[in-house]
Motif scaffolding. Structure first.
Motif, PDB file in Angstrom:
ATOM      1  N   GLY A 265       0.812  -1.213   0.000  1.00  0.00           N
ATOM      2  CA  GLY A 265       0.000   0.000   0.000  1.00  0.00           C
ATOM      3  C   GLY A 265       0.842   1.259   0.000  1.00  0.00           C
ATOM      4  O   GLY A 265       0.489   2.277  -0.597  1.00  0.00           O
ATOM      5  N   LYS A 266       1.980   1.195   0.673  1.00  0.00           N
ATOM      6  CA  LYS A 266       2.835   2.370   0.819  1.00  0.00           C
ATOM      7  C   LYS A 266       3.558   2.704  -0.487  1.00  0.00           C
ATOM      8  O   LYS A 266       3.605   3.851  -0.910  1.00  0.00           O
ATOM      9  CB  LYS A 266       3.859   2.080   1.928  1.00  0.00           C
ATOM     10  CG  LYS A 266       4.414   3.316   2.609  1.00  0.00           C
ATOM     11  CD  LYS A 266       5.319   2.927   3.794  1.00  0.00           C
ATOM     12  CE  LYS A 266       4.526   2.401   4.996  1.00  0.00           C
ATOM     13  NZ  LYS A 266       5.419   1.958   6.104  1.00  0.00           N
ATOM     14  N   TYR A 267       4.121   1.679  -1.122  1.00  0.00           N
ATOM     15  CA  TYR A 267       4.965   1.949  -2.285  1.00  0.00           C
ATOM     16  C   TYR A 267       4.284   1.692  -3.626  1.00  0.00           C
ATOM     17  O   TYR A 267       4.702   2.232  -4.637  1.00  0.00           O
ATOM     18  CB  TYR A 267       6.247   1.108  -2.203  1.00  0.00           C
ATOM     19  CG  TYR A 267       7.163   1.535  -1.088  1.00  0.00           C
ATOM     20  CD1 TYR A 267       7.596   2.855  -0.986  1.00  0.00           C
ATOM     21  CD2 TYR A 267       7.605   0.621  -0.136  1.00  0.00           C
ATOM     22  CE1 TYR A 267       8.441   3.253   0.036  1.00  0.00           C
ATOM     23  CE2 TYR A 267       8.448   1.009   0.884  1.00  0.00           C
ATOM     24  CZ  TYR A 267       8.861   2.329   0.968  1.00  0.00           C
ATOM     25  OH  TYR A 267       9.699   2.713   1.970  1.00  0.00           O
ATOM     26  N   PHE A 268       3.329   0.804  -3.649  1.00  0.00           N
ATOM     27  CA  PHE A 268       2.727   0.424  -4.933  1.00  0.00           C
ATOM     28  C   PHE A 268       1.208   0.465  -4.846  1.00  0.00           C
ATOM     29  O   PHE A 268       0.535  -0.543  -5.081  1.00  0.00           O
ATOM     30  CB  PHE A 268       3.208  -0.970  -5.344  1.00  0.00           C
ATOM     31  CG  PHE A 268       4.695  -1.135  -5.277  1.00  0.00           C
ATOM     32  CD1 PHE A 268       5.519  -0.554  -6.243  1.00  0.00           C
ATOM     33  CD2 PHE A 268       5.291  -1.852  -4.251  1.00  0.00           C
ATOM     34  CE1 PHE A 268       6.892  -0.690  -6.175  1.00  0.00           C
ATOM     35  CE2 PHE A 268       6.668  -1.996  -4.177  1.00  0.00           C
ATOM     36  CZ  PHE A 268       7.469  -1.418  -5.140  1.00  0.00           C
ATOM     37  N   PRO A 269       0.634   1.624  -4.497  1.00  0.00           N
ATOM     38  CA  PRO A 269      -0.810   1.658  -4.270  1.00  0.00           C
ATOM     39  C   PRO A 269      -1.637   1.282  -5.502  1.00  0.00           C
ATOM     40  O   PRO A 269      -2.721   0.699  -5.353  1.00  0.00           O
ATOM     41  CB  PRO A 269      -1.063   3.112  -3.847  1.00  0.00           C
ATOM     42  CG  PRO A 269       0.135   3.881  -4.294  1.00  0.00           C
ATOM     43  CD  PRO A 269       1.277   2.918  -4.250  1.00  0.00           C
ATOM     44  N   LYS A 270      -1.130   1.563  -6.697  1.00  0.00           N
ATOM     45  CA  LYS A 270      -1.894   1.169  -7.895  1.00  0.00           C
ATOM     46  C   LYS A 270      -1.913  -0.347  -8.048  1.00  0.00           C
ATOM     47  O   LYS A 270      -2.959  -0.947  -8.301  1.00  0.00           O
ATOM     48  CB  LYS A 270      -1.291   1.805  -9.158  1.00  0.00           C
ATOM     49  CG  LYS A 270      -1.663   3.263  -9.335  1.00  0.00           C
ATOM     50  CD  LYS A 270      -1.332   3.712 -10.763  1.00  0.00           C
ATOM     51  CE  LYS A 270      -1.658   5.204 -10.920  1.00  0.00           C
ATOM     52  NZ  LYS A 270      -1.262   5.711 -12.253  1.00  0.00           N
TER      53      LYS A 270
ATOM     54  N   ILE C 137      14.982   1.949 -12.379  1.00  0.00           N
ATOM     55  CA  ILE C 137      13.878   1.078 -11.971  1.00  0.00           C
ATOM     56  C   ILE C 137      13.207   1.634 -10.717  1.00  0.00           C
ATOM     57  O   ILE C 137      11.978   1.622 -10.576  1.00  0.00           O
ATOM     58  CB  ILE C 137      14.410  -0.346 -11.755  1.00  0.00           C
ATOM     59  CG1 ILE C 137      14.658  -0.988 -13.121  1.00  0.00           C
ATOM     60  CG2 ILE C 137      13.456  -1.174 -10.917  1.00  0.00           C
ATOM     61  CD1 ILE C 137      15.339  -2.329 -13.065  1.00  0.00           C
ATOM     62  N   LYS C 138      14.016   2.138  -9.824  1.00  0.00           N
ATOM     63  CA  LYS C 138      13.508   2.750  -8.595  1.00  0.00           C
ATOM     64  C   LYS C 138      12.579   3.921  -8.927  1.00  0.00           C
ATOM     65  O   LYS C 138      11.458   4.013  -8.401  1.00  0.00           O
ATOM     66  CB  LYS C 138      14.720   3.251  -7.827  1.00  0.00           C
ATOM     67  CG  LYS C 138      14.532   3.445  -6.357  1.00  0.00           C
ATOM     68  CD  LYS C 138      15.904   3.774  -5.769  1.00  0.00           C
ATOM     69  CE  LYS C 138      15.747   4.780  -4.682  1.00  0.00           C
ATOM     70  NZ  LYS C 138      15.165   4.176  -3.475  1.00  0.00           N
ATOM     71  N   ILE C 139      13.043   4.792  -9.794  1.00  0.00           N
ATOM     72  CA  ILE C 139      12.221   5.933 -10.186  1.00  0.00           C
ATOM     73  C   ILE C 139      10.929   5.461 -10.852  1.00  0.00           C
ATOM     74  O   ILE C 139       9.848   5.981 -10.592  1.00  0.00           O
ATOM     75  CB  ILE C 139      13.009   6.853 -11.153  1.00  0.00           C
ATOM     76  CG1 ILE C 139      14.208   7.458 -10.427  1.00  0.00           C
ATOM     77  CG2 ILE C 139      12.116   7.955 -11.702  1.00  0.00           C
ATOM     78  CD1 ILE C 139      15.127   8.249 -11.348  1.00  0.00           C
ATOM     79  N   ALA C 140      11.066   4.448 -11.700  1.00  0.00           N
ATOM     80  CA  ALA C 140       9.889   3.960 -12.413  1.00  0.00           C
ATOM     81  C   ALA C 140       8.807   3.495 -11.447  1.00  0.00           C
ATOM     82  O   ALA C 140       7.623   3.808 -11.617  1.00  0.00           O
ATOM     83  CB  ALA C 140      10.293   2.819 -13.353  1.00  0.00           C
ATOM     84  N   THR C 141       9.202   2.763 -10.407  1.00  0.00           N
ATOM     85  CA  THR C 141       8.170   2.278  -9.476  1.00  0.00           C
ATOM     86  C   THR C 141       7.622   3.421  -8.639  1.00  0.00           C
ATOM     87  O   THR C 141       6.431   3.462  -8.347  1.00  0.00           O
ATOM     88  CB  THR C 141       8.720   1.179  -8.544  1.00  0.00           C
ATOM     89  OG1 THR C 141       9.826   1.692  -7.805  1.00  0.00           O
ATOM     90  CG2 THR C 141       9.169  -0.030  -9.343  1.00  0.00           C
ATOM     91  N   GLU C 142       8.488   4.361  -8.278  1.00  0.00           N
ATOM     92  CA  GLU C 142       7.996   5.481  -7.475  1.00  0.00           C
ATOM     93  C   GLU C 142       6.995   6.325  -8.247  1.00  0.00           C
ATOM     94  O   GLU C 142       5.980   6.760  -7.708  1.00  0.00           O
ATOM     95  CB  GLU C 142       9.173   6.354  -7.018  1.00  0.00           C
ATOM     96  CG  GLU C 142       9.909   5.749  -5.826  1.00  0.00           C
ATOM     97  CD  GLU C 142      11.248   6.411  -5.556  1.00  0.00           C
ATOM     98  OE1 GLU C 142      12.006   5.902  -4.717  1.00  0.00           O
ATOM     99  OE2 GLU C 142      11.553   7.436  -6.204  1.00  0.00           O
ATOM    100  N   GLU C 143       7.298   6.563  -9.510  1.00  0.00           N
ATOM    101  CA  GLU C 143       6.433   7.436 -10.297  1.00  0.00           C
ATOM    102  C   GLU C 143       5.168   6.718 -10.756  1.00  0.00           C
ATOM    103  O   GLU C 143       4.109   7.325 -10.868  1.00  0.00           O
ATOM    104  CB  GLU C 143       7.195   7.961 -11.522  1.00  0.00           C
ATOM    105  CG  GLU C 143       8.335   8.882 -11.159  1.00  0.00           C
ATOM    106  CD  GLU C 143       7.852  10.195 -10.545  1.00  0.00           C
ATOM    107  OE1 GLU C 143       6.722  10.616 -10.847  1.00  0.00           O
ATOM    108  OE2 GLU C 143       8.619  10.786  -9.747  1.00  0.00           O
ATOM    109  N   SER C 144       5.306   5.427 -11.044  1.00  0.00           N
ATOM    110  CA  SER C 144       4.136   4.697 -11.560  1.00  0.00           C
ATOM    111  C   SER C 144       3.250   4.183 -10.434  1.00  0.00           C
ATOM    112  O   SER C 144       2.114   3.816 -10.665  1.00  0.00           O
ATOM    113  CB  SER C 144       4.594   3.512 -12.412  1.00  0.00           C
ATOM    114  OG  SER C 144       5.156   2.511 -11.585  1.00  0.00           O
TER     115      SER C 144
END
Lengths: 289, 289, 289, 289
Positions: A265-270, C137-144
């Protein structure tokens, strides 16, 4: 699946992405008890409005923290688990989370008017293990200031999370060791390519690992065991509270130990919203709801 | 482990490599009932000689096929499971394979003079799944005349063999689909990166797979299901006899179906010897033998 | 390697971790021009002090941004590239970064008193591609807000960064497509298991990718090409300034495009320090310094 | 691609599978000089018949071994490279293999009547490296009687074959070391997760590898170097003749060395046929033939 009318009540940003994802699939969705700035999903002005509208009600993860109110971190009012709510839920199909032991959600056997399904299923747990693992890796790199590549990592426990976490670490070129209590789990880990050791104890040599991920919900990292770690070791504890690390002793010894909970939930809410969706779809299919 | 005196009686070439591997670890080893040309391992001239010599006796995989004689494919005489043998085995520690239901190997409770341990353990089975998977892939390329890369493969069943086989196929860049009866197994397969389907049935669409590996010991590939496959599909059946494929119907339909059994011993006898060794070591450690 | 006296002058937090790592290997290290709170590494009070002490001088990444002063983001004074510095550097062995075209660092052929080695070598670039890829990859997960697993990603360019980035994405179970201008690069990408397409142009269909990583330092994502992307696509541009994306057009079209530079230093400063160290060690070995 | 009339002349079983694969794509195909029992592809009775029929002619891999006749291992007659053949080839589009230095296939500049394209292209070589690697692994397991899992392998050379071979070995859980002459190749191998060493020489310690794959076409494994290997090492030499191993010395030392050539055609003839097809398609597209 036919287009359905769904109401989402309470919860955090995941529930909003859940709503978005349901709409993309062609369902009509209303939300209540989630105050965010958005104009793509219809907000209900009252419990009554959303329950008049929807046949399917989705409560949040977890549905309640105090067994008195729905969990509504993004709402300024309470939604109490009271008889008024119960009356409004009559004849609805309800999806709730971790409510099997909560009286409110149990079927009213006499009337059978409330049909509640707990979506904290095995499927949900397995799907959730992936974002937990990706999140744990994210924390590890942020805290260590180092890449996973060239790290020496220990994964304690080889259950759902231990399995996918050790796989991702290995694929990112960490030198991975897995510990497990059961010989057969260790052997399975071994044929997947990981080094194996017994569950850490006061006789273990743990000084070579720069990251230790704990997934076992028992107090494994006592003072005795922490003394076997290097001071530079980073411990990421993924076990549900109270966790598997004696945090006070870790602090005394200068070992950084982070209790990392709720990572999906914190890092990947989508992704979390999509996991909730696919779990609920599975329940709808299985019980023909 | 202290140096031990071990006797290996009967079996195929694996037992010879087992003997070699035990010697490398510093044990003294004698073999009997394995007629191969070698001069590195001492051959016994009689049952009595080897049983006078050894404290630990290792019988083959499987130990007997007819419950009357030891399994000795490389020997020109019989070694019967009779009272003479039983007498000679008195006070020995015995490792046998798949003998739990065979009277001869059961402990003589009154006297407790025969201590027999079955090494067909969970550990043995897990370790063996790896050479089974590598062997299955070998057969697939030989029969298809194609590389695994660019293949579209279906692995039926997600147990020990299904898990490691799908992993290896995936790592070799096959487009891998896994079928499993249980939703949780399918979900687990899915988070490992594989496509998933239900167990093949007469409504499945199987025409896109060029290789199907069956690991489930039930008759899944009936005529109805075979009709859903392409004629160019190669089926490799890894399930123990009688297997999961109606071979006669497959032949009628022009579909090549191969029943592939005993792959570890057939293709990787040295690895097999080492697997037996490490399983026996584990038993020695566990039971303090 | 014998213990050496090294001076580290200027730079960001990477240079501090470089100092730490050099000390762990047994070298004596002094720093100057890096104001951080630490008590493990000796700080010099003046240029003269550090240059009196050290035989080997390490300048930062990059060594200068304006060709007038050493790059000192963590220092409140300037360290000018002037004759005073040049005099102090006499007879020192100097490691500098991206200075091949800067007069100050060129060998003074007449006197040959300054020996400067540029550590922006091929080895440095390859080693750096890994933290760049992990960072992207880190940025990608944070932004997406989504996991890499289940993503559909496009990697534009198959050079150093494209190669390792596509590998990591694939290993994390993204559905990976690689584009490259050269047929042989595409074929190589293909045998590694990735989908392949030509370099994006106005006739490409890019709507299916939810993340696009650009590694090519040409303006590939013009308005025409951006029109072929989905509005939900996230573009992460790793190409050095000015990058490969028309940012203004992306903004107009509502496509999120992030120009991500300097990822190794930003996200993995300890790893970056180690990469600098091993590159410098290689130079010392190669040139017998 | 439009349906074309193609003639396949000479070669081994790969050319038959090439014919099959071309037919599946909708082309009309005739073969000549390949005597196999088949009834799916039309056989020509004479050179004249096939050359009257086809506009595109595909010669085998390699097209000639003696520069006098077409390479026809499955044919009882010779097909000489003479003026009669040249006359028949007038106005045809010809695909030949490794013929750039052979006068017969060079364009007759004056008349420009023969258009010959050599399909031993970079693309062909890259595509072929994959079946070469899968084949090398197959031989390794057959000869060692062991699984790749748990092996310790050395790949000498990091070109086309070295790259994909080390990747497959690594993915099959071998402990992989790569040697390369160039520092940048070693660094690249290292960030992919492999151990690295310099090219084997008389000072190398090679005793720990149980399988060594040589891909470098120089005599690397001289007596001096072979003395550094263990007697149990298996050497698989993939370098084109004369290879990189002093076979006589290896034999003297009791080290098994196998010169493994032509693996794609030998083990994966169907895949080989498809590789030829896709290379030829690429040429047709590139040159608009």
């Amino acid at each position: 699946m036919n287009s359905k009318k769904l109401g989402i009540i309470g919860g955090d940003i995941r529930q909003y992405y859940l709503a978005q994802s349901l709409m993309k699939d062609g369902h009509t969705v209303m939300i209540y008890g989630i105050n965010i700035n958005n104009d793509d999903i219809k907000k209900s002005n009252s419990l009554k409005e959303i329950l008049d509208f929807a046949n399917y009600i989705i409560f949040p993860v977890p549905t309640t923290r105090d067994e008195k109110n729905i969990n509504t971190p993004l709402f300024d009012k309470n939604i109490p688990l009271n008889s008024k709510l119960k009356a409004l839920l009559k004849n609805k199909i309800i999806f709730s989370f971790n409510t099997l032991s909560i009286a409110f959600f149990k079927k009213d056997v006499k009337s059978e008017q409330i049909k509640s399904f707990d979506y904290n299923t095995e499927k949900f747990k397995i799907l959730n293990s992936l974002p937990t693992a990706e999140g744990a890796i994210k924390i590890a790199t942020e805290e260590s200031k180092k890449t996973i590549k060239n790290s020496k990592s220990l994964v304690v426990g080889y259950g759902r999370i231990g399995k996918i976490l050790s796989k991702l670490l290995y694929d990112l070129n960490s030198n991975v060791t897995v510990s497990a209590r059961k010989e057969s789990d260790r052997t399975q880990a071994n044929i997947n390519g990981y080094n194996i050791i017994n569950t850490p104890n006061k006789n273990s040599n743990l000084s070579g690992y720069n990251i230790i991920f704990n997934t076992v919900p028992n107090l494994i990292f006592t003072k005795d065991v922490l003394l076997k770690c290097s001071k530079n070791t980073l411990i990421i504890d993924l076990a549900s509270a109270p966790g598997g690390v004696d945090k006070k002793e870790a602090e005394n010894l200068g070992i950084k130990a982070i209790h990392a909970l709720g990572l999906p939930g914190k890092y990947f809410p989508k992704t979390s919203g999509e996991i909730i969706k696919s779990t609920i779809y599975e329940l709808i299919k299985e019980y023909n709801l």
